[in-house]
Motif scaffolding. Structure first.
Motif, PDB file in Angstrom:
ATOM      1  N   GLU A   1      11.259  -7.574   5.150  1.00 16.96           N
ATOM      2  CA  GLU A   1      10.649  -8.167   3.754  1.00 16.96           C
ATOM      3  C   GLU A   1       9.641  -7.027   3.389  1.00 16.96           C
ATOM      4  OE1 GLU A   1       9.779 -12.716   3.169  1.00 16.96           O
ATOM      5  OE2 GLU A   1       8.743 -11.899   4.803  1.00 16.96           O
ATOM      6  N   PHE A   2       9.665  -6.630   1.944  1.00 16.57           N
ATOM      7  CA  PHE A   2       8.683  -5.805   1.468  1.00 16.57           C
ATOM      8  C   PHE A   2       7.112  -6.660   1.290  1.00 16.57           C
ATOM      9  CE2 PHE A   2      12.509  -4.385  -0.698  1.00 16.57           C
ATOM     10  CZ  PHE A   2      12.251  -3.098  -0.513  1.00 16.57           C
ATOM     11  N   VAL A   3       6.205  -5.711   1.662  1.00 16.50           N
ATOM     12  CA  VAL A   3       4.619  -6.233   1.417  1.00 16.50           C
ATOM     13  C   VAL A   3       3.984  -5.465   0.611  1.00 16.50           C
ATOM     14  CG1 VAL A   3       4.084  -5.430   3.607  1.00 16.50           C
ATOM     15  CG2 VAL A   3       2.661  -7.213   2.508  1.00 16.50           C
ATOM     16  N   VAL A   4       3.229  -5.686  -0.400  1.00 14.19           N
ATOM     17  CA  VAL A   4       2.640  -4.886  -1.423  1.00 14.19           C
ATOM     18  C   VAL A   4       1.247  -4.900  -0.671  1.00 14.19           C
ATOM     19  CG1 VAL A   4       1.562  -4.276  -3.394  1.00 14.19           C
ATOM     20  CG2 VAL A   4       3.942  -5.207  -3.352  1.00 14.19           C
ATOM     21  N   ILE A   5       0.585  -3.679  -0.458  1.00 11.47           N
ATOM     22  CA  ILE A   5      -0.732  -3.471   0.237  1.00 11.47           C
ATOM     23  C   ILE A   5      -1.568  -2.669  -0.739  1.00 11.47           C
ATOM     24  CG2 ILE A   5      -2.229  -2.554   1.901  1.00 11.47           C
ATOM     25  CD1 ILE A   5       0.658  -2.965   3.745  1.00 11.47           C
TER      26      ILE A   5
ATOM     27  N   ALA B   1       2.565   0.896  -0.335  1.00  9.50           N
ATOM     28  CA  ALA B   1       0.984   1.231  -0.474  1.00  9.50           C
ATOM     29  C   ALA B   1       0.599   1.429  -1.857  1.00  9.50           C
ATOM     30  CB  ALA B   1       0.853   2.317   0.534  1.00  9.50           C
ATOM     31  N   VAL B   2      -0.167   0.589  -2.468  1.00  9.17           N
ATOM     32  CA  VAL B   2      -0.775   0.812  -3.999  1.00  9.17           C
ATOM     33  C   VAL B   2      -2.181   1.545  -3.769  1.00  9.17           C
ATOM     34  CG1 VAL B   2      -1.278  -0.140  -5.904  1.00  9.17           C
ATOM     35  CG2 VAL B   2       0.591  -1.003  -4.869  1.00  9.17           C
ATOM     36  N   THR B   3      -2.337   2.710  -4.362  1.00  9.67           N
ATOM     37  CA  THR B   3      -3.862   3.555  -4.436  1.00  9.67           C
ATOM     38  C   THR B   3      -3.965   3.940  -5.792  1.00  9.67           C
ATOM     39  OG1 THR B   3      -4.576   5.399  -3.251  1.00  9.67           O
ATOM     40  CG2 THR B   3      -2.354   5.560  -3.796  1.00  9.67           C
ATOM     41  N   ARG B   4      -5.071   4.145  -6.010  1.00  7.15           N
ATOM     42  CA  ARG B   4      -5.509   4.619  -7.496  1.00  7.15           C
ATOM     43  C   ARG B   4      -4.911   5.787  -8.075  1.00  7.15           C
ATOM     44  NH1 ARG B   4      -9.147   6.370 -10.854  1.00  7.15           N
ATOM     45  NH2 ARG B   4     -10.247   7.625  -9.415  1.00  7.15           N
TER      46      ARG B   4
ATOM     47  N   ASP C   1       2.390   9.625   5.611  1.00  9.83           N
ATOM     48  CA  ASP C   1       2.250  10.160   6.950  1.00  9.83           C
ATOM     49  C   ASP C   1       1.795   8.879   7.836  1.00  9.83           C
ATOM     50  OD1 ASP C   1       3.069  12.595   6.072  1.00  9.83           O
ATOM     51  OD2 ASP C   1       0.979  13.428   6.201  1.00  9.83           O
ATOM     52  N   ALA C   2       1.006   7.931   7.131  1.00 10.14           N
ATOM     53  CA  ALA C   2       0.375   6.962   8.072  1.00 10.14           C
ATOM     54  C   ALA C   2       1.278   5.666   8.057  1.00 10.14           C
ATOM     55  CB  ALA C   2      -0.876   6.444   7.413  1.00 10.14           C
ATOM     56  N   GLY C   3       2.630   5.674   7.548  1.00  4.78           N
ATOM     57  CA  GLY C   3       3.644   4.810   7.694  1.00  4.78           C
ATOM     58  C   GLY C   3       4.052   3.879   6.365  1.00  4.78           C
ATOM     59  N   ALA C   4       3.429   4.311   5.372  1.00  4.55           N
ATOM     60  CA  ALA C   4       3.781   3.686   4.077  1.00  4.55           C
ATOM     61  C   ALA C   4       5.353   3.921   3.649  1.00  4.55           C
ATOM     62  CB  ALA C   4       3.052   3.880   2.718  1.00  4.55           C
ATOM     63  N   ALA C   5       6.336   2.926   3.393  1.00  2.00           N
ATOM     64  CA  ALA C   5       7.496   3.403   2.949  1.00  2.00           C
ATOM     65  C   ALA C   5       7.521   3.657   1.563  1.00  2.00           C
ATOM     66  CB  ALA C   5       8.466   2.150   3.048  1.00  2.00           C
ATOM     67  N   HIS C   6       6.661   3.301   0.564  1.00  2.00           N
ATOM     68  CA  HIS C   6       6.662   3.703  -0.512  1.00  2.00           C
ATOM     69  C   HIS C   6       5.301   3.691  -1.074  1.00  2.00           C
ATOM     70  CE1 HIS C   6      10.858   2.611  -1.062  1.00  2.00           C
ATOM     71  NE2 HIS C   6      10.492   1.677  -0.389  1.00  2.00           N
ATOM     72  N   VAL C   7       4.663   4.576  -1.910  1.00  2.00           N
ATOM     73  CA  VAL C   7       3.572   4.812  -2.415  1.00  2.00           C
ATOM     74  C   VAL C   7       3.511   4.972  -3.949  1.00  2.00           C
ATOM     75  CG1 VAL C   7       1.286   6.038  -2.570  1.00  2.00           C
ATOM     76  CG2 VAL C   7       2.785   6.019  -0.304  1.00  2.00           C
ATOM     77  N   ILE C   8       2.763   3.810  -4.549  1.00  3.76           N
ATOM     78  CA  ILE C   8       2.507   3.796  -5.964  1.00  3.76           C
ATOM     79  C   ILE C   8       0.949   4.125  -6.360  1.00  3.76           C
ATOM     80  CG2 ILE C   8       2.650   2.370  -7.884  1.00  3.76           C
ATOM     81  CD1 ILE C   8       4.800   0.752  -6.458  1.00  3.76           C
ATOM     82  N   ALA C   9       0.939   5.165  -7.311  1.00  8.78           N
ATOM     83  CA  ALA C   9      -0.610   5.414  -7.777  1.00  8.78           C
ATOM     84  C   ALA C   9      -0.670   4.720  -8.990  1.00  8.78           C
ATOM     85  CB  ALA C   9      -0.762   6.765  -8.121  1.00  8.78           C
ATOM     86  N   SER C  10      -1.331   3.584  -9.031  1.00  7.43           N
ATOM     87  CA  SER C  10      -1.460   2.638 -10.148  1.00  7.43           C
ATOM     88  C   SER C  10      -2.335   3.198 -11.175  1.00  7.43           C
ATOM     89  CB  SER C  10      -2.299   1.586  -9.726  1.00  7.43           C
ATOM     90  OG  SER C  10      -3.719   1.909  -9.248  1.00  7.43           O
TER      91      SER C  10
ATOM     92  N   ASP D   1       3.303   2.881 -13.827  1.00  7.16           N
ATOM     93  CA  ASP D   1       3.380   1.611 -14.384  1.00  7.16           C
ATOM     94  C   ASP D   1       3.289   0.588 -13.204  1.00  7.16           C
ATOM     95  OD1 ASP D   1       4.882  -0.813 -15.263  1.00  7.16           O
ATOM     96  OD2 ASP D   1       3.830  -0.350 -17.111  1.00  7.16           O
ATOM     97  N   LEU D   2       2.447   0.083 -12.705  1.00  5.54           N
ATOM     98  CA  LEU D   2       2.556  -0.638 -11.439  1.00  5.54           C
ATOM     99  C   LEU D   2       3.729  -1.629 -11.538  1.00  5.54           C
ATOM    100  CD1 LEU D   2       1.462  -1.253  -8.770  1.00  5.54           C
ATOM    101  CD2 LEU D   2      -0.137  -2.916  -9.649  1.00  5.54           C
ATOM    102  N   GLN D   3       3.956  -2.438 -12.309  1.00 12.38           N
ATOM    103  CA  GLN D   3       5.039  -3.599 -12.421  1.00 12.38           C
ATOM    104  C   GLN D   3       6.226  -2.880 -12.501  1.00 12.38           C
ATOM    105  OE1 GLN D   3       4.748  -6.478 -15.657  1.00 12.38           O
ATOM    106  NE2 GLN D   3       7.012  -6.849 -15.342  1.00 12.38           N
ATOM    107  N   SER D   4       6.524  -1.879 -13.277  1.00  6.23           N
ATOM    108  CA  SER D   4       7.877  -1.200 -13.170  1.00  6.23           C
ATOM    109  C   SER D   4       8.387  -0.667 -11.962  1.00  6.23           C
ATOM    110  CB  SER D   4       7.942  -0.113 -14.410  1.00  6.23           C
ATOM    111  OG  SER D   4       7.619  -0.773 -15.690  1.00  6.23           O
ATOM    112  N   ARG D   5       7.184   0.018 -11.287  1.00  7.70           N
ATOM    113  CA  ARG D   5       7.374   0.707 -10.030  1.00  7.70           C
ATOM    114  C   ARG D   5       7.798  -0.162  -8.896  1.00  7.70           C
ATOM    115  NH1 ARG D   5       8.790   3.750  -7.417  1.00  7.70           N
ATOM    116  NH2 ARG D   5       7.059   4.946  -6.504  1.00  7.70           N
ATOM    117  N   LEU D   6       6.984  -1.241  -8.867  1.00  7.16           N
ATOM    118  CA  LEU D   6       7.239  -2.671  -8.022  1.00  7.16           C
ATOM    119  C   LEU D   6       8.700  -3.135  -8.172  1.00  7.16           C
ATOM    120  CD1 LEU D   6       3.980  -4.243  -7.687  1.00  7.16           C
ATOM    121  CD2 LEU D   6       4.899  -2.903  -6.067  1.00  7.16           C
TER     122      LEU D   6
END
Length: 329
Positions: free
Chosen positions: A147-151, A175-178, A188-197, A201-206
């Protein structure tokens, strides 16, 4: 006498004072600990400034996490002995059981013998972050393999703990970061995907990452306008677990998205786990197993000496850290 950190008025880091105070012996059911390291948390800055859920009587102590050696045990305590290396599960009230001290007392049920391989500064960085992430993702959301989980606020200690827990059970952490400044560190810490909000565009990227089915589980301590794109990208029947309120902006309630997708927006505090003996026992077992097998490993952002507690709090509020801030005593 022992040195403790107290504040006599609400305000910024500068109100913190190191004072010599007589420490009472532990009462029945309590354990007194010679503190070696403290873990700093955002909740402590909020309490110091007067915006936390707990409003202390002044002057007040502070602190939710510590590690050290058992100094003295109170009557009725049979599981610990002087010299045991222990760490602290966050108490319900940090005004009643403050951790920022050379010598501090806690209820025995909140004291844990941590793995011998764990240094004191790592042990002081365990319980708040891993209990918070475990309670949300495993106990409440029952996150599963694949399952995906948004953090969001992913570079915080809880965010990094959630990434490790998700990976440990075979889930896929987003992982969502600013900004993108911490993107590589998050990978490097294990995030499969990283989005810079603030840059994407957060919704589109998710939606791009998770596909048309959306994301079932979201873990967020921010609130504010981010609720709109987060819920828009969630799966039908999904759950958004809110454990903070870092955004200074109002948090909208996305009524029609919640209705159309039958979403659950769930407020959560780690005290839910701490106050329930059965849930706390399960959480301790999960976390200790993860620490033992290496799936869970605290990430330390920076270490300060006890004498620099004011500077440590300034750094805490800078949002520059990646992981946990630790103070050595």
């Amino acid at each position: 006498m022992a040195r403790i950190v107290r504040f006599h008025q609400l305000g910024g880091p500068e109100v913190l004072r190191i004072e010599d105070v007589a420490i009472a012996p532990p009462a029945r059911g309590e354990v007194q600990i010679r503190i070696k390291a403290l873990g700093l948390n955002r909740a402590e800055a909020l309490m110091r400034s007067g915006t936390y859920i707990e409003r202390p009587a002044l002057p007040s102590g502070l602190g939710l996490e510590a590690a050290g050696l058992v100094e003295t045990i109170g009557e009725g305590v049979g599981d610990f002995a002087p010299g045991d290396a222990v760490s602290i599960v966050p108490p319900i009230s940090m005004a009643r059981w403050p951790a920022y001290a050379e010598l501090a007392t806690f209820p025995a049920e909140l004291v844990v013998k941590h793995p011998p391989a764990l240094a004191f500064k790592e042990a002081a960085a365990v319980w708040m972050q891993y209990l918070t992430a475990y309670g949300a993702l495993i106990d409440i959301a029952q996150l599963g393999r694949g399952e995906f989980v948004v953090i969001t606020a992913a570079s915080s200690s809880v965010g990094l703990a959630a990434i490790q827990i998700a990976n440990g059970i075979g889930a896929i952490p987003i992982a969502v970061t600013r900004t993108s400044a911490k993107a590589q560190a998050l990978r490097d810490a294990g995030a499969a995907h990283v989005i810079a909000s603030a840059e994407e565009d957060l919704q589109s990227r998710l939606e791009q990452v998770a596909g048309p089915d959306g994301v079932r589980v979201v873990l967020d301590p921010v609130g504010g306008p981010i609720f709109v794109p987060l819920t828009a990208a969630m799966a039908h029947g999904g759950i958004l677990i809110e454990y903070g309120g870092l955004s200074p902006e109002p948090t909208p309630f996305p009524l029609f998205t919640v209705l159309s997708k039958s979403l659950i927006l769930r407020g959560y505090r780690v005290h839910e786990i701490v106050q329930d003996p059965a849930r706390l026992a399960a959480a301790k077992a999960f976390i200790l197993d993860g620490l033992a097998d290496g799936a869970l490993k605290p990430i330390i952002a920076r270490t300060f000496p006890f004498e620099e507690i004011v500077e440590a709090h300034r750094y805490l509020e800078s949002n520059a850290q990646f992981g946990k801030i630790v103070v050595t005593v």
